[in-house]
Design an enzyme around this catalytic site. Structure first.
Site, mmCIF file in Angstrom:
data_model
loop_
_atom_site.group_PDB
_atom_site.id
_atom_site.type_symbol
_atom_site.label_atom_id
_atom_site.label_comp_id
_atom_site.label_asym_id
_atom_site.label_seq_id
_atom_site.Cartn_x
_atom_site.Cartn_y
_atom_site.Cartn_z
ATOM 1 C CD GLU A 233 -64.726 67.342 -109.561
ATOM 2 O OE1 GLU A 233 -64.983 66.201 -109.164
ATOM 3 O OE2 GLU A 233 -65.581 68.241 -109.626
ATOM 4 C CD GLU B 174 -68.090 72.710 -111.647
ATOM 5 O OE1 GLU B 174 -68.542 72.249 -110.581
ATOM 6 O OE2 GLU B 174 -67.486 72.025 -112.474
HETATM 7 O O1 9MR Z 1 -74.567 69.704 -110.538
HETATM 8 C C1 9MR Z 1 -74.264 68.380 -110.926
HETATM 9 C C2 9MR Z 1 -75.288 67.416 -110.359
HETATM 10 O O2 9MR Z 1 -76.560 67.663 -110.952
HETATM 11 C C3 9MR Z 1 -74.862 65.983 -110.589
HETATM 12 O O3 9MR Z 1 -75.743 65.113 -109.910
HETATM 13 C C4 9MR Z 1 -73.436 65.771 -110.102
HETATM 14 C C5 9MR Z 1 -72.932 64.400 -110.469
HETATM 15 O O4 9MR Z 1 -72.818 64.249 -111.865
HETATM 16 O O5 9MR Z 1 -72.557 66.709 -110.700
HETATM 17 C C6 9MR Z 1 -72.882 68.025 -110.400
HETATM 18 O O6 9MR Z 1 -71.923 68.883 -111.013
HETATM 19 C C7 9MR Z 1 -70.575 68.727 -110.581
HETATM 20 C C8 9MR Z 1 -69.685 69.060 -111.747
HETATM 21 O O7 9MR Z 1 -70.004 68.262 -112.861
HETATM 22 C C9 9MR Z 1 -68.211 68.882 -111.385
HETATM 23 N N1 9MR Z 1 -67.867 69.630 -110.189
HETATM 24 C C10 9MR Z 1 -68.737 69.454 -109.045
HETATM 25 C C11 9MR Z 1 -70.194 69.706 -109.455
HETATM 26 C C12 9MR Z 1 -71.095 69.623 -108.254
HETATM 27 O O8 9MR Z 1 -71.076 68.323 -107.748
#
Ligand code: 9MR
Length: 376
Positions: free
Chosen positions: A161, A266
């Site tokens: 990102e 994802e």
């Molecule tokens: O699904 C993840 C969630 O449990 C966490 O709280 C969040 C913050 O760390 O991250 C979510 O996963 C993210 C991923 O690591 C990167 N792309 C976006 C995803 C959804 O927010």
């Protein structure tokens, strides 16, 4: 072997009993005997995000289903800097090591997530002031993790990102302190520390034209520096009924033309209204709860179940059409109850974005995904 086939049969018997998916009459009987990883084994890997309870096999239903259905896994949170490197120089390898062992025992490939991300940084990193100290963290973090897991994980999301929606570089601590070559440097360090690991750039909305152009430029800059990048991850946080199929196809072609693999990393399709302006997966953007934003607490209406299934089917048809360019398709969670989309961008909602329902029963979308292959 016998155990495994009994387990699979039991899964599908229980799935048939539990499946409340409307429209299941249309489901091809043959699809009921298939699994996701088995169906697409000659095409691309099928992955899921795993949380701590799943890695530790605390829930017997998840523990039975995961190795049957998935041959790839991404740790949802445990390899983020905040979790795995909580104090300067102190690493918590335990859970990620457990994931590696669990995956090896079940013939599942691990995509490690993620080395360099502006979000979920430990507090001590956010407090760093000098470029030298940020560079030291950056170098040690990449070297330590990439070398510890080289040969144990299949791939790394090296940088996550880094782009704004207009395709420019996000003003993260790394851009501000290290300058705009930091992405190339991250890949260079990862390449040295992990010569046996696939190295990927991962982001959301990079199927959209301006952000896609930014991602192409990032990949080209790495390649022109003579540094290795093996693939790109399109996250795939979309909304049922609004999946940008044309842009997705253009992106598979654009990224594939760079000579790298394309991953869908994802994948989930929200069925709920999005009160935020625009489509994003930025966890820092949230909205307050309001009952009108949470309309399906009692269950998903049939029309939306059908829309979700049809969107997933069309997506997988597209993935199969371009299977020569696609390395993996990973769902962001195992079942609807475990999805981050129940709590983002509004906390406490009931969402239905995945292929398995809250009881781990396959939904209509699951069967349609299988049929995208078996009926083609
Ligand atoms: O699904 C993840 C969630 O449990 C966490 O709280 C969040 C913050 O760390 O991250 C979510 O996963 C993210 C991923 O690591 C990167 N792309 C976006 C995803 C959804 O927010």
């Amino acid at each position: 072997m016998i155990n495994q086939s009994i387990r699979i049969s039991l899964l599908f018997v229980s799935a048939t009993i539990l499946c409340n998916c409307s429209g299941s009459k249309q489901v091809n009987k043959a699809a009921e005997k298939m699994t996701l990883r088995g169906t697409f084994k000659d095409d691309f890997l099928i992955g899921t995000a795993l949380n701590t309870r799943q890695i530790e096999q605390k829930d017997p239903k998840a523990a039975a289903l995961i190795p049957q259905q998935f041959d790839a896994a991404t740790p949802e949170n445990i390899m983020k800097a905040e979790e795995i490197h909580p104090q300067w120089g102190t690493y918590n390898f335990d859970l990620a090591d457990k994931l590696v062992a669990y995956a090896a025992a079940n013939n599942i490939r691990v995509n490690a997530h993620t080395l360099i991300w502006h979000s979920q940084l430990p507090a001590y990193v956010r407090r760093l002031q000098s470029a030298d100290s940020v560079r030291q963290f950056f170098t040690e973090h990449i070297n330590t993790l990439a070398s510890h897991y080289d040969g144990k994980v299949y791939s790394w999301d090296v940088v996550n990102e880094a782009l704004n929606e207009d395709g420019t570089l996000r003003k993260s601590i790394f851009l501000q302190k290290l300058g705009d070559n930091y992405i190339v440097e991250a890949f260079r360090l990862a390449q040295q520390a992990a010569p046996n690991t696939q190295l990927y750039y991962n982001d959301y909305n990079i199927e959209q034209p301006r952000k896609r152009a930014g991602a192409v430029a990032v990949v080209q800059k790495i390649q022109e520096a003579g540094v290795r990048i093996d693939g790109i991850g399109i996250q795939g946080h979309w909304r049922a009924g609004h999946v940008p199929f044309d842009e997705i196809e253009k992106s598979i072609e654009a990224f594939g033309a760079l000579g790298i693999k394309v991953m869908f990393t994802e994948l989930d399709l929200s069925v709920l209204p999005n009160p935020l302006n625009g489509n994003t997966a930025d966890v820092s953007q949230t909205a307050a709860y309001n009952a009108q934003y949470n309309p399906f607490v009692a269950g998903l209406p049939d029309s939306i179940q059908q829309q979700l299934a049809s969107d997933y089917e069309q997506l997988f048809k597209l993935f199969l059409k371009h299977k020569d360019k696609i390395g993996r398709v990973t769902f962001w969670g195992v079942n609807d109850g475990q999805s981050w989309l129940n709590d983002w961008p509004v906390r406490g909602r009931t969402n239905y974005p995945l292929l398995f329902d809250r009881q781990f029963a396959p939904k209509l979308a699951y069967y349609k995904v299988i049929e995208s292959k078996t009926k083609s």
